[in-house]
Design a protein around this motif. Structure first.
Motif, PDB file in Angstrom:
ATOM      1  N   THR A  38      54.362  40.963  52.223  1.00  0.00           N
ATOM      2  CA  THR A  38      55.249  40.136  52.953  1.00  0.00           C
ATOM      3  C   THR A  38      54.903  39.323  54.152  1.00  0.00           C
ATOM      4  OG1 THR A  38      57.056  41.713  52.127  1.00  0.00           O
ATOM      5  CG2 THR A  38      57.609  40.258  53.795  1.00  0.00           C
ATOM      6  N   GLN A  39      54.038  39.900  54.937  1.00  0.00           N
ATOM      7  CA  GLN A  39      53.517  39.163  56.282  1.00  0.00           C
ATOM      8  C   GLN A  39      52.707  38.015  55.900  1.00  0.00           C
ATOM      9  OE1 GLN A  39      51.904  42.760  58.113  1.00  0.00           O
ATOM     10  NE2 GLN A  39      53.774  42.806  59.286  1.00  0.00           N
ATOM     11  N   GLN A  40      51.723  38.428  54.979  1.00  0.00           N
ATOM     12  CA  GLN A  40      50.805  37.285  54.395  1.00  0.00           C
ATOM     13  C   GLN A  40      51.507  36.082  53.646  1.00  0.00           C
ATOM     14  OE1 GLN A  40      47.610  37.322  55.593  1.00  0.00           O
ATOM     15  NE2 GLN A  40      48.651  39.168  56.858  1.00  0.00           N
ATOM     16  N   VAL A  41      52.282  36.440  52.880  1.00  0.00           N
ATOM     17  CA  VAL A  41      53.157  35.186  52.116  1.00  0.00           C
ATOM     18  C   VAL A  41      53.752  34.460  53.384  1.00  0.00           C
ATOM     19  CG1 VAL A  41      55.159  34.566  50.631  1.00  0.00           C
ATOM     20  CG2 VAL A  41      53.702  36.440  49.937  1.00  0.00           C
ATOM     21  N   ARG A  42      54.453  35.059  54.189  1.00  0.00           N
ATOM     22  CA  ARG A  42      55.122  34.187  55.260  1.00  0.00           C
ATOM     23  C   ARG A  42      54.128  33.500  56.159  1.00  0.00           C
ATOM     24  NH1 ARG A  42      59.433  38.806  56.994  1.00  0.00           N
ATOM     25  NH2 ARG A  42      61.000  38.469  55.115  1.00  0.00           N
ATOM     26  N   ARG A  43      52.997  34.027  56.457  1.00  0.00           N
ATOM     27  CA  ARG A  43      52.026  33.449  57.312  1.00  0.00           C
ATOM     28  C   ARG A  43      51.494  32.476  56.543  1.00  0.00           C
ATOM     29  NH1 ARG A  43      46.550  33.633  57.844  1.00  0.00           N
ATOM     30  NH2 ARG A  43      46.003  35.207  56.314  1.00  0.00           N
TER      31      ARG A  43
END
Length: 163
Positions: free
Chosen positions: A83-88
């Motif tokens: 989730t963090q990497q998709v958002r970043r």
């Protein structure tokens, strides 16, 4: 012969499904064999169903990693990391040139590309490599995922692809 599909198809979702099933319907005795990659009839398949299946598959990879102490310690909290990497990546896509043989290819890695790499092609990025690739990405090394994305950019002579 077992009649697996009704002769009159309704609700077919894709032209690919039509292309695959039409010869089986029209020439049931002339087809010696066929491969079916899904037990779900075409009238059931829909975009929400596909994404539910993708979520289930990714969740299974994460659960398998969580169940293995070595994987869990190397790549903790995979769902949160994804989730963090998709958002970043959606906020700040990366443009990289993966190393390797052949012509260099510039890859733009954004959140959608990351999800598609996990969903669309289990052959290019086998499930066993997903935890390490996500962990590497979270620690600033996108090369594993970029190489997978770049691999499809230049198909081999004699092969075909759709995109």
């Amino acid at each position: 012969m077992v009649d697996l599909w009704p002769r009159k198809q309704s609700g077919t979702k894709t032209i690919v499904t039509d292309l695959a099933l039409t010869p089986l319907h029209r020439h049931p005795r002339g087809i010696r064999s066929g491969a079916i990659d899904s037990a779900v009839p075409p009238q059931i398949v829909s975009l929400p169903w596909t994404w539910d299946s993708a979520r289930e598959g990714i969740g299974a990879i994460f659960a398998a990693c969580e169940a293995q102490p070595r994987c869990r310690s190397r790549s903790p909290h995979l769902a949160r990391t994804l989730t963090q990497q998709v958002r970043r990546l959606e906020a700040n896509p990366l443009t990289v040139r993966p190393p390797g043989g052949g012509s260099p290819v510039r890859v733009v890695l954004d959140g959608g590309t990351l999800v598609n790499l996990l969903v669309a092609d289990g052959v290019a990025r086998p499930a066993v490599d997903v935890p390490a690739a996500l962990d590497a990405l979270a620690h600033g090394n996108p090369q594993r995922l970029a190489q997978v994305d770049a691999a499809g950019a230049t198909p081999a002579i004699g092969e075909f692809a759709t995109d």
